[in-house]
Design a protein around this motif. Structure first.
Motif, PDB file in Angstrom:
ATOM      1  N   THR A 233       0.726  -1.359  -0.050  1.00 35.52           N
ATOM      2  CA  THR A 233       0.295   0.150  -0.182  1.00 35.52           C
ATOM      3  C   THR A 233       0.588   1.282  -0.442  1.00 35.52           C
ATOM      4  OG1 THR A 233      -1.901  -1.200   1.421  1.00 35.52           O
ATOM      5  CG2 THR A 233      -1.493   1.168   1.252  1.00 35.52           C
TER       6      THR A 233
ATOM      7  N   ARG B 132     -12.856   5.847  -6.663  1.00 30.93           N
ATOM      8  CA  ARG B 132     -11.883   5.190  -6.339  1.00 30.93           C
ATOM      9  C   ARG B 132     -12.092   3.793  -7.296  1.00 30.93           C
ATOM     10  NH1 ARG B 132     -15.556   2.209  -1.905  1.00 30.93           N
ATOM     11  NH2 ARG B 132     -17.453   1.375  -2.784  1.00 30.93           N
TER      12      ARG B 132
ATOM     13  N   THR C 131     -10.473  -0.050  -9.956  1.00 30.54           N
ATOM     14  CA  THR C 131      -9.648  -1.093  -9.468  1.00 30.54           C
ATOM     15  C   THR C 131      -9.397  -1.416 -11.242  1.00 30.54           C
ATOM     16  OG1 THR C 131     -10.426  -1.651  -8.036  1.00 30.54           O
ATOM     17  CG2 THR C 131      -9.743  -3.476  -9.226  1.00 30.54           C
TER      18      THR C 131
ATOM     19  N   THR D 148      -4.407  -3.304  -8.720  1.00 28.42           N
ATOM     20  CA  THR D 148      -4.272  -2.010  -8.178  1.00 28.42           C
ATOM     21  C   THR D 148      -5.259  -1.635  -8.099  1.00 28.42           C
ATOM     22  OG1 THR D 148      -2.266  -1.741  -9.560  1.00 28.42           O
ATOM     23  CG2 THR D 148      -3.232  -0.028  -8.136  1.00 28.42           C
ATOM     24  N   GLN D 149      -5.460  -1.464  -6.725  1.00 26.75           N
ATOM     25  CA  GLN D 149      -6.382  -0.618  -6.294  1.00 26.75           C
ATOM     26  C   GLN D 149      -6.089   0.998  -5.770  1.00 26.75           C
ATOM     27  OE1 GLN D 149      -9.337  -2.495  -3.136  1.00 26.75           O
ATOM     28  NE2 GLN D 149      -7.662  -4.418  -3.569  1.00 26.75           N
ATOM     29  N   THR D 150      -7.174   2.018  -6.411  1.00 25.58           N
ATOM     30  CA  THR D 150      -6.599   2.874  -5.723  1.00 25.58           C
ATOM     31  C   THR D 150      -7.907   4.017  -5.142  1.00 25.58           C
ATOM     32  OG1 THR D 150      -5.029   2.889  -7.480  1.00 25.58           O
ATOM     33  CG2 THR D 150      -5.437   5.070  -7.164  1.00 25.58           C
TER      34      THR D 150
ATOM     35  N   GLU E 119      -9.017   8.249  -5.202  1.00 22.33           N
ATOM     36  CA  GLU E 119      -8.565   9.134  -5.084  1.00 22.33           C
ATOM     37  C   GLU E 119      -9.311  10.051  -4.390  1.00 22.33           C
ATOM     38  OE1 GLU E 119      -8.127  10.178  -8.797  1.00 22.33           O
ATOM     39  OE2 GLU E 119      -5.963   9.110  -9.145  1.00 22.33           O
TER      40      GLU E 119
ATOM     41  N   GLN F 139      -3.844  10.486  -2.929  1.00 23.03           N
ATOM     42  CA  GLN F 139      -4.504   9.679  -3.410  1.00 23.03           C
ATOM     43  C   GLN F 139      -3.659   8.104  -2.261  1.00 23.03           C
ATOM     44  OE1 GLN F 139      -2.999   8.466  -7.899  1.00 23.03           O
ATOM     45  NE2 GLN F 139      -2.253   7.415  -7.699  1.00 23.03           N
TER      46      GLN F 139
ATOM     47  N   GLU G 201      -3.394   4.438  -3.183  1.00 16.67           N
ATOM     48  CA  GLU G 201      -3.659   2.907  -3.439  1.00 16.67           C
ATOM     49  C   GLU G 201      -2.871   1.795  -2.890  1.00 16.67           C
ATOM     50  OE1 GLU G 201       0.652   2.780  -7.018  1.00 16.67           O
ATOM     51  OE2 GLU G 201      -1.342   3.688  -7.377  1.00 16.67           O
ATOM     52  N   THR G 202      -3.158   0.088  -3.336  1.00 16.52           N
ATOM     53  CA  THR G 202      -2.808  -1.172  -2.451  1.00 16.52           C
ATOM     54  C   THR G 202      -2.446  -1.501  -4.232  1.00 16.52           C
ATOM     55  OG1 THR G 202      -2.748  -3.161  -1.606  1.00 16.52           O
ATOM     56  CG2 THR G 202      -4.937  -2.127  -2.558  1.00 16.52           C
ATOM     57  N   ASN G 203      -1.011  -2.620  -3.963  1.00 20.53           N
ATOM     58  CA  ASN G 203      -0.865  -3.435  -5.571  1.00 20.53           C
ATOM     59  C   ASN G 203      -0.573  -4.790  -4.815  1.00 20.53           C
ATOM     60  OD1 ASN G 203      -0.507  -0.998  -7.297  1.00 20.53           O
ATOM     61  ND2 ASN G 203       0.516  -0.434  -5.402  1.00 20.53           N
TER      62      ASN G 203
ATOM     63  N   LEU H 193      -8.175   2.543   2.596  1.00 16.56           N
ATOM     64  CA  LEU H 193      -7.598   3.641   1.236  1.00 16.56           C
ATOM     65  C   LEU H 193      -8.911   4.577   1.122  1.00 16.56           C
ATOM     66  CD1 LEU H 193      -7.101   0.571  -1.591  1.00 16.56           C
ATOM     67  CD2 LEU H 193      -5.277   2.110   0.392  1.00 16.56           C
TER      68      LEU H 193
END
Length: 313
Positions: A25, A132, A134, A146-148, A150, A174, A176-178, A195
């Motif tokens: 993250t 958000r 994905t 990847t979840q983002t 903003e 922002q 995000e988690t990968n 997030l």
């Protein structure tokens, strides 16, 4: 036979690589052009009084058929984050406004009444962007996701004495988690609900730096409470950063004139007429704090105390 061994070795290596994959993250924010604030423990100066008037959610996020504007969770979350970050700086006296009705009700339950304290500066904010998404990639033996989230936040800082907006800006954050897998192995996770918190926090963090510098660039002010044979007492005490031994200048208040360019009444700069030295401080809250001072230089007309202002600059 040799080719089979190489193929097996390659597959085993991929498995180990997959086992080593983990979710990650990251949080990012738009950098501020102003200086960063110092830690609360390091600040020893005079504090500014600030209140957060409201923080609204102007996006379409979470606005269903039963949406209640007065109890918007996103707006309340932003207020809590901003309050915590301002308090951590140690440079502000924060006044409660969002839940003032609840505080008043509790005070009345104890048979009292809450005193209303005016802030020097009022913060008005809104969440203007929130979304958000994905995204992912699928390879021959690997897969990544990847979840983002903003967020965009707008803030206005108002000088209560004049009603003027002295600072306004938008901050964006922002988070995000990968996660990735190889041959079905590795870091896999569902939607990370935290997030949203991290994105809003990152957007607000930049604005806190600028709010701090804007407020601290303007003078701290106090006024005479009493001036007689028993002593001289001014408003403000330990919670506002007034310390025993400190020297405070006294200014004669300037004339009030109307600025024809803006139509706003302004106070012209006054001249310094005296200096005070703090002998002792008292009081338990911002509403009843005071400082006992000694006039060490110049003179003050005790019959016209309202004509003077005490300030640090």
């Amino acid at each position: 036979m040799k080719f089979t061994k190489i193929l097996c070795f390659g597959l085993v290596s991929l498995v180990f690589v997959g086992c080593g994959s983990t979710a990650k993250t990251t949080v990012s924010k738009t950098e501020s052009g102003l200086n960063k604030g110092s830690d609360a423990a390091a600040y020893q100066g005079l504090k500014r009084t600030v209140a957060i008037a409201r923080f609204s959610n102007e996006t379409e996020y979470a606005k269903g058929a039963f949406y209640d504007k007065e109890n918007d969770p996103l707006g309340k979350q932003a207020v809590d984050i901003l309050s915590a970050k301002l308090a951590a700086r140690g440079k502000f006296v924060l006044l409660e406004r969002a839940d003032a009705d609840k505080i008043q009700a509790e005070v009345e339950n104890h048979g009292g009444s809450a005193q209303k304290v005016a802030a020097d500066y009022l913060i008005i904010g809104s969440i203007t962007e929130f979304g958000r998404k994905t995204t992912g990639e699928v390879g021959f033996v690997s897969r990544s996701k990847t979840q983002t989230v903003e967020a965009g936040v707008n803030i206005r800082l108002v000088d209560v004495r004049t009603g003027q907006i002295i600072y306004s800006e938008e901050g964006k954050g922002q988070a995000e988690t990968n996660s990735s897998t190889t041959l079905g192995m590795g870091g896999v996770q569902g939607y990370d609900a935290t997030l949203s918190d991290k994105a809003i926090s990152a957007a607000i963090e930049k604005l806190v730096d600028n709010i701090e510098q804007t407020c601290m660039n303007r003078p701290w002010k106090s006024y005479f409470l009493s001036y007689d044979k028993d002593g001289i007492i001014i408003a403000g005490g330990a919670k506002q950063g007034v310390k025993v031994g400190a020297t405070l200048p006294v200014y004669e208040r300037g004339k009030q004139v109307k600025n024809p360019q803006t139509g706003i009444m302004i106070e012209l700069p006054g001249k310094q007429v005296a200096k005070l030295t703090v002998l002792a401080v008292g009081g338990t809250t911002v509403t009843d704090e005071y400082a006992i001072v000694d006039l060490t230089e110049g003179s003050v007309d005790s019959s016209k105390l309202a004509d003077y202002v005490i300030q640090d600059k």
